[in-house]
Write an enzyme that holds these catalytic residues in place. Structure first.
Site, PDB file in Angstrom:
ATOM      1  N   CYS A  33       0.519  -1.293   0.118  1.00 41.88           N
ATOM      2  CA  CYS A  33       0.144   0.270   0.171  1.00 41.88           C
ATOM      3  C   CYS A  33       0.813   0.749   0.363  1.00 41.88           C
ATOM      4  O   CYS A  33       2.400   1.204   0.267  1.00 41.88           O
ATOM      5  CB  CYS A  33      -1.200   0.128   1.059  1.00 41.88           C
ATOM      6  SG  CYS A  33      -1.337  -1.837   1.716  1.00 41.88           S
ATOM      7  N   ARG A  58       0.644   3.480  -6.056  1.00 47.53           N
ATOM      8  CA  ARG A  58       0.774   1.977  -5.204  1.00 47.53           C
ATOM      9  C   ARG A  58      -0.123   0.928  -4.916  1.00 47.53           C
ATOM     10  O   ARG A  58      -0.533  -0.121  -4.682  1.00 47.53           O
ATOM     11  CB  ARG A  58       1.320   2.272  -3.673  1.00 47.53           C
ATOM     12  CG  ARG A  58       3.101   3.226  -4.374  1.00 47.53           C
ATOM     13  CD  ARG A  58       3.517   3.618  -2.550  1.00 47.53           C
ATOM     14  NE  ARG A  58       3.817   1.841  -1.871  1.00 47.53           N
ATOM     15  CZ  ARG A  58       5.716   2.069  -2.179  1.00 47.53           C
ATOM     16  NH1 ARG A  58       5.851   2.810  -2.886  1.00 47.53           N
ATOM     17  NH2 ARG A  58       5.510   1.087  -1.611  1.00 47.53           N
ATOM     18  N   TRP A 106      -3.689  -2.187  -1.141  1.00 51.21           N
ATOM     19  CA  TRP A 106      -4.207  -2.676  -2.906  1.00 51.21           C
ATOM     20  C   TRP A 106      -3.587  -4.079  -1.955  1.00 51.21           C
ATOM     21  O   TRP A 106      -3.100  -5.295  -1.378  1.00 51.21           O
ATOM     22  CB  TRP A 106      -2.452  -3.183  -3.392  1.00 51.21           C
ATOM     23  CG  TRP A 106      -2.754  -4.025  -4.887  1.00 51.21           C
ATOM     24  CD1 TRP A 106      -3.496  -3.933  -5.993  1.00 51.21           C
ATOM     25  CD2 TRP A 106      -1.992  -5.141  -4.819  1.00 51.21           C
ATOM     26  NE1 TRP A 106      -3.333  -4.644  -6.862  1.00 51.21           N
ATOM     27  CE2 TRP A 106      -2.338  -5.654  -6.066  1.00 51.21           C
ATOM     28  CE3 TRP A 106      -1.690  -6.116  -3.404  1.00 51.21           C
ATOM     29  CZ2 TRP A 106      -1.930  -7.054  -6.668  1.00 51.21           C
ATOM     30  CZ3 TRP A 106      -1.046  -7.397  -4.196  1.00 51.21           C
ATOM     31  CH2 TRP A 106      -1.643  -7.927  -5.458  1.00 51.21           C
ATOM     32  N   ASN A 132       1.245  -1.394   6.152  1.00 52.52           N
ATOM     33  CA  ASN A 132       2.119  -2.683   4.721  1.00 52.52           C
ATOM     34  C   ASN A 132       2.558  -3.471   4.768  1.00 52.52           C
ATOM     35  O   ASN A 132       3.503  -2.732   5.855  1.00 52.52           O
ATOM     36  CB  ASN A 132       2.860  -1.230   3.379  1.00 52.52           C
ATOM     37  CG  ASN A 132       3.473  -1.963   3.024  1.00 52.52           C
ATOM     38  OD1 ASN A 132       2.694  -2.795   1.700  1.00 52.52           O
ATOM     39  ND2 ASN A 132       4.422  -1.718   1.795  1.00 52.52           N
ATOM     40  N   GLY A 133       2.333  -4.677   4.436  1.00 52.94           N
ATOM     41  CA  GLY A 133       2.876  -5.682   4.677  1.00 52.94           C
ATOM     42  C   GLY A 133       2.484  -6.998   4.690  1.00 52.94           C
ATOM     43  O   GLY A 133       0.807  -6.725   5.446  1.00 52.94           O
ATOM     44  N   GLU A 516       7.334  -8.116 -23.577  1.00 49.86           N
ATOM     45  CA  GLU A 516       7.094  -6.715 -22.982  1.00 49.86           C
ATOM     46  C   GLU A 516       6.298  -6.087 -23.916  1.00 49.86           C
ATOM     47  O   GLU A 516       4.633  -5.393 -22.741  1.00 49.86           O
ATOM     48  CB  GLU A 516       8.140  -6.083 -22.926  1.00 49.86           C
ATOM     49  CG  GLU A 516       7.951  -4.386 -22.697  1.00 49.86           C
ATOM     50  CD  GLU A 516       7.699  -4.001 -21.357  1.00 49.86           C
ATOM     51  OE1 GLU A 516       7.736  -5.771 -20.551  1.00 49.86           O
ATOM     52  OE2 GLU A 516       7.382  -2.699 -20.906  1.00 49.86           O
ATOM     53  N   LYS A 520       2.498  -5.673 -21.748  1.00 51.76           N
ATOM     54  CA  LYS A 520       1.874  -3.650 -21.922  1.00 51.76           C
ATOM     55  C   LYS A 520      -0.121  -3.966 -22.240  1.00 51.76           C
ATOM     56  O   LYS A 520      -0.515  -3.664 -21.495  1.00 51.76           O
ATOM     57  CB  LYS A 520       2.690  -3.280 -23.041  1.00 51.76           C
ATOM     58  CG  LYS A 520       3.754  -2.798 -22.244  1.00 51.76           C
ATOM     59  CD  LYS A 520       3.948  -1.795 -21.076  1.00 51.76           C
ATOM     60  CE  LYS A 520       4.375  -1.093 -19.998  1.00 51.76           C
ATOM     61  NZ  LYS A 520       5.044  -2.740 -19.116  1.00 51.76           N
ATOM     62  N   GLU A 523      -2.049  -5.635 -19.579  1.00 52.23           N
ATOM     63  CA  GLU A 523      -2.291  -5.226 -18.383  1.00 52.23           C
ATOM     64  C   GLU A 523      -2.767  -3.458 -18.649  1.00 52.23           C
ATOM     65  O   GLU A 523      -3.759  -3.560 -17.581  1.00 52.23           O
ATOM     66  CB  GLU A 523      -1.038  -5.065 -17.829  1.00 52.23           C
ATOM     67  CG  GLU A 523      -0.105  -3.317 -18.260  1.00 52.23           C
ATOM     68  CD  GLU A 523       1.424  -3.683 -17.206  1.00 52.23           C
ATOM     69  OE1 GLU A 523       1.315  -3.536 -16.126  1.00 52.23           O
ATOM     70  OE2 GLU A 523       2.220  -3.615 -17.862  1.00 52.23           O
ATOM     71  N   HIS A 539       5.991 -24.532 -33.079  1.00 50.57           N
ATOM     72  CA  HIS A 539       5.305 -25.334 -32.284  1.00 50.57           C
ATOM     73  C   HIS A 539       4.214 -26.038 -31.282  1.00 50.57           C
ATOM     74  O   HIS A 539       3.918 -26.144 -30.598  1.00 50.57           O
ATOM     75  CB  HIS A 539       7.021 -26.108 -31.731  1.00 50.57           C
ATOM     76  CG  HIS A 539       8.663 -25.730 -31.873  1.00 50.57           C
ATOM     77  ND1 HIS A 539       8.052 -26.907 -32.486  1.00 50.57           N
ATOM     78  CD2 HIS A 539       9.353 -25.347 -33.001  1.00 50.57           C
ATOM     79  CE1 HIS A 539      10.136 -27.395 -33.261  1.00 50.57           C
ATOM     80  NE2 HIS A 539       9.921 -25.613 -33.344  1.00 50.57           N
ATOM     81  N   LYS A 641       1.996  -0.645  -7.714  1.00 51.17           N
ATOM     82  CA  LYS A 641       3.126  -0.535  -8.309  1.00 51.17           C
ATOM     83  C   LYS A 641       3.724  -0.818  -7.817  1.00 51.17           C
ATOM     84  O   LYS A 641       5.071  -1.827  -8.358  1.00 51.17           O
ATOM     85  CB  LYS A 641       3.223   1.699  -8.908  1.00 51.17           C
ATOM     86  CG  LYS A 641       4.345   1.779  -9.114  1.00 51.17           C
ATOM     87  CD  LYS A 641       4.638   1.320 -10.360  1.00 51.17           C
ATOM     88  CE  LYS A 641       5.455   2.223 -11.495  1.00 51.17           C
ATOM     89  NZ  LYS A 641       5.814   1.422 -12.234  1.00 51.17           N
TER      90      LYS A 641
HETATM   91  C1  F6R Z   1       4.754  -4.047 -15.967  1.00 43.53           C
HETATM   92  C2  F6R Z   1       5.582  -3.224 -14.901  1.00 43.53           C
HETATM   93  C3  F6R Z   1       5.661  -5.066 -13.777  1.00 43.53           C
HETATM   94  C4  F6R Z   1       7.094  -4.817 -12.999  1.00 43.53           C
HETATM   95  C5  F6R Z   1       7.509  -5.996 -11.830  1.00 43.53           C
HETATM   96  C6  F6R Z   1       8.539  -5.494 -11.114  1.00 43.53           C
HETATM   97  O1  F6R Z   1       4.537  -3.001 -16.593  1.00 43.53           O
HETATM   98  O2  F6R Z   1       5.646  -2.313 -14.476  1.00 43.53           O
HETATM   99  O3  F6R Z   1       5.636  -6.181 -14.224  1.00 43.53           O
HETATM  100  O4  F6R Z   1       7.839  -4.824 -13.689  1.00 43.53           O
HETATM  101  O5  F6R Z   1       6.141  -5.519 -11.345  1.00 43.53           O
HETATM  102  O6  F6R Z   1       8.939  -4.089 -10.808  1.00 43.53           O
HETATM  103  P1  F6R Z   1      10.210  -3.220 -10.061  1.00 43.53           P
HETATM  104  O7  F6R Z   1      10.967  -2.945 -11.201  1.00 43.53           O
HETATM  105  O8  F6R Z   1       9.636  -1.967  -9.523  1.00 43.53           O
HETATM  106  O9  F6R Z   1      10.315  -4.408  -8.770  1.00 43.53           O
END
Ligand code: F6R
Length: 646
Positions: A33, A58, A106, A132-133, A516, A520, A523, A539, A641
């Site tokens: 959070c 977050r 979250w 948080n945690g 990637e 994108k 998500e 395959h 995030k």
């Molecule tokens: C996707 C994205 C996530 C992060 C992943 C790792 O767009 O942002 O897949 O790359 O959660 O996050 P970090 O880099 O903060 O460890």
């Protein structure tokens, strides 16, 4: 200024197990959070809500605040995004408090409803806490509390802490600091806690173990937060708390102790980020702004890395050349997009250093009994520096005596602090949940590491290192050209927004780009999207290809003739089955034009650098499709995030 519900008016009592919306409360909600706390001369509600707005990336399942005023606590909390809390507050009477805490959450499982939202209070409403945690022993602690007659209204682990704090307050004559020490000693797991007490209106007390917490040092006011973006508009001076520390904050003092109550040291630092970097600056989405910031992010990550003699220098690198010379294997660990940057890095590191390089999902790493010893260099890549899977993986690696180097974008975060060495990406704050400039700057930092290893170990001559650095320095301008020419991608996105499935193909460094691009789109646009190594198509995955299915193909530069020719065959294979092919290829590659329904031209760069230009159109594509579909690009559903739980 707005008003809130005094805690004394909150219902409590046995049998209250339902949220305001009437849903049953659910088992063990685990928050991950945004946390903010304020003590000072301003209206706390304004500072706290502003901080929460900056931290909402977050987590955004629910939000809440607690204010302390004239011997009582006032709380408000709402399920859903911060806007819901804002609306609720607009109907309340103002509370002129100058101390307050706020939380945006979250949930990892269970319903994010009003009851489970933070802050949580003890039954008497004497103390409010945000968290948080995960409190791993919360079930056992809860049983103890219930035996002692406590009635808990949510089933979160956080409420257990609130009740324990209430008990400790009685035991310690209302001393919130002593109460926090007592409670923390009994908790297992990872946590950041921030508490305020009704009877102590000018103080907040926070604690951390394996979970982020920074203190902002103002003039006649102080702050605590999960990260500096919450208070950067007020102060750039910060304190980095150590593991298992408690901090007592008033408007004029900040006192740090360990869980036993002994005086402890925290590390002061200055935040370089410009406050405006955390603002949208006229863009519809943070993501669009961050995509546009990529040339700067790459340039800044490269800044000052070249010594006068043309050799590479990495100032933050805390590993000696001797330590790097004995490395016999590199293992990269990361999650999600950061993991894909590691996949790109593997090609460069192996090619430049001749060291074997494995890339492993952090969440899998420690469960497979990996072969790691003191000559292994483990590279942990993380934008946030707080990703719990990555953190646990580096702890495992260090326990095996491996050297750990972090590649990270967040100064003062846990992963670089727990690593032996660090290379900071200098992308500035990344607020949109989907990583963009974080990804490109991670690739650049990985390349710097690969070159540095090659330089130290003598697998590349100085002039070769310099030539690659020169190429890297040209990339910001090349990315800028991709950005300037992106209208074609925007039109394409609107055209393809109705697709139900989109595929991405790549070979060599184009493979992680395909992964990637698909991530994108998943998500942000919630579409079925998959990335494949083009050679794997036959395959199995080729069965997904049907009439009109859009297939993006990342074609390698022509220098790699073998894979270039194979990619052309792969395009033909999918086209023959009715796919609509959108090909990303370097300018001047006239051969591809005849094979593609559409070509997105990329600046000419060496193969190992191609992901830095080829990813950009795919980021824009996903962002535009999501916008066309009416989604919240910065805060996609179910995501957060900073993933600080495993
Ligand atoms: C996707 C994205 C996530 C992060 C992943 C790792 O767009 O942002 O897949 O790359 O959660 O996050 P970090 O880099 O903060 O460890």
């Amino acid at each position: 200024m707005r008003g809130l519900l005094p805690v004394s008016r909150m219902t409590s009592g046995r049998g209250r197990r339902r949220s305001a919306a009437g849903e049953p409360a659910v088992a063990t909600l685990v928050p991950m959070c945004g946390i903010v706390g304020y003590v000072g001369g301003q209206q706390a509600i304004d500072v706290v809500m502003d901080g929460l707005r900056r931290l909402e990336y977050r987590g955004y399942d629910s939000a809440g605040v607690a204010l302390v005023e004239a011997g009582s606590l006032h709380t408000a909390k709402r399920a859903g995004k911060l806007a819901n809390l804002d609306k609720a507050l607009a109907h309340e009477h103002p509370v002129p408090a100058t101390t307050g805490i706020g939380h945006t959450r979250w949930a990892t499982h269970g319903a994010p409803n009003d009851v489970n939202a933070h802050p949580h209070t003890d039954a008497a409403g004497r103390v409010a806490v945000i968290h948080n945690g995960i409190i791993e022993n919360f079930a056992e602690l809860r049983v103890g509390l219930e035996r002692r007659g406590h009635d808990l209204v949510s089933e979160t682990d956080t409420e257990v802490v609130a009740h324990l704090l209430g008990e400790e307050l009685s035991r310690h004559d209302g001393d919130l600091v002593a109460a926090m020490h007592g409670v923390c000693r009994d908790l297992a797991g990872a946590f950041t806690l921030v508490a305020v007490a009704a009877a102590d209106p000018d103080r907040l007390v926070a604690a951390r173990r394996s979970s982020p917490l920074v203190v902002g040092l103002g003039d006649g006011e102080n702050f605590v937060a999960s990260d500096v973006s919450a208070f950067i508009a007020h102060t750039r001076e910060a304190l980095e708390l150590g593991q298992d520390q408690v901090v007592e904050v008033t408007r004029d003092s900040v006192t740090v102790t360990d869980f036993a109550g002994a005086a402890a040291e925290a590390t002061p630092y200055h935040v370089d980020w410009d406050a405006s970097a955390a603002e949208k600056g006229g863009y519809a989405w943070f993501m669009l702004k961050e995509i546009d910031e990529q040339p700067r992010a790459i340039a800044d990550t490269l800044l000052g890395r070249m010594a006068a003699d043309g050799s590479l220098q990495l100032d933050e690198m805390r590993l000696s050349d001797e330590e790097l010379r004995v490395v016999d294997k590199v293992i990269i660990i990361a999650c999600g997009t950061a993991f894909y940057s590691g996949l790109v890095a593997k090609y460069a590191i192996e090619h430049w250093t001749r060291l074997p390089c494995e890339v492993e999902l952090a969440s899998e790493f420690r469960y497979r009994d990996p072969v790691v010893d003191r000559s292994t260099l483990v590279v942990a890549i993380s934008q946030s520096g707080e990703t719990m899977d990555t953190l646990m993986a580096i702890r495992y690696a260090r326990a095996q005596r491996a050297r750990v180097l972090a590649i990270c974008n967040t100064n003062g975060s846990t992963i670089p602090r727990e690593s032996d060495a660090v290379i900071y990406t200098r992308a500035g704050p990344e607020i949109a949940v989907a990583s963009t400039k974080g990804f490109l700057s991670q690739i650049v930092a990985c390349h710097l590491l690969g070159l540095y290893l090659a330089q130290v170990r003598g697998t590349k001559y100085g002039d070769e290192v310099k030539a690659i650095l020169d190429q890297l320095h040209r990339v910001p301008a090349q990315v800028q050209r991709v950005l300037d020419d992106a209208d074609q991608v925007r039109v394409l996105a609107r055209d393809l927004a109705g697709s139900t499935s989109v595929l991405f193909l790549g070979r060599h460094t184009g493979f992680p780009v395909a992964l990637e691009g698909a991530l994108k789109l998943k998500e942000l646009a919630y579409l079925h999207a998959e990335g494949f190594a083009a050679g794997e198509l036959k395959h199995g995955p080729i069965a997904l290809v049907d009439i009109g299915v859009p297939v993006f193909v990342v074609v390698p530069p022509r220098g790699r003739d073998a894979i270039h020719a194979k990619m052309l065959s792969n395009i033909q294979e999918v086209r023959a089955r009715g796919a609509r092919t959108i090909v990303l290829a370097e300018e001047g590659d006239d051969e591809v034009a005849g094979h593609a329904d559409e070509v997105i031209w990329l600046p000419r760069v060496p193969t190992l650098l191609q992901p830095l230009v080829a990813t950009v159109p795919l980021q824009i594509f996903a962002c535009e499709v999501a916008t066309a579909l009416g989604h919240d690009v910065d805060q996609p559903r179910n995501l957060a995030k900073s993933v600080t739980v495993e």
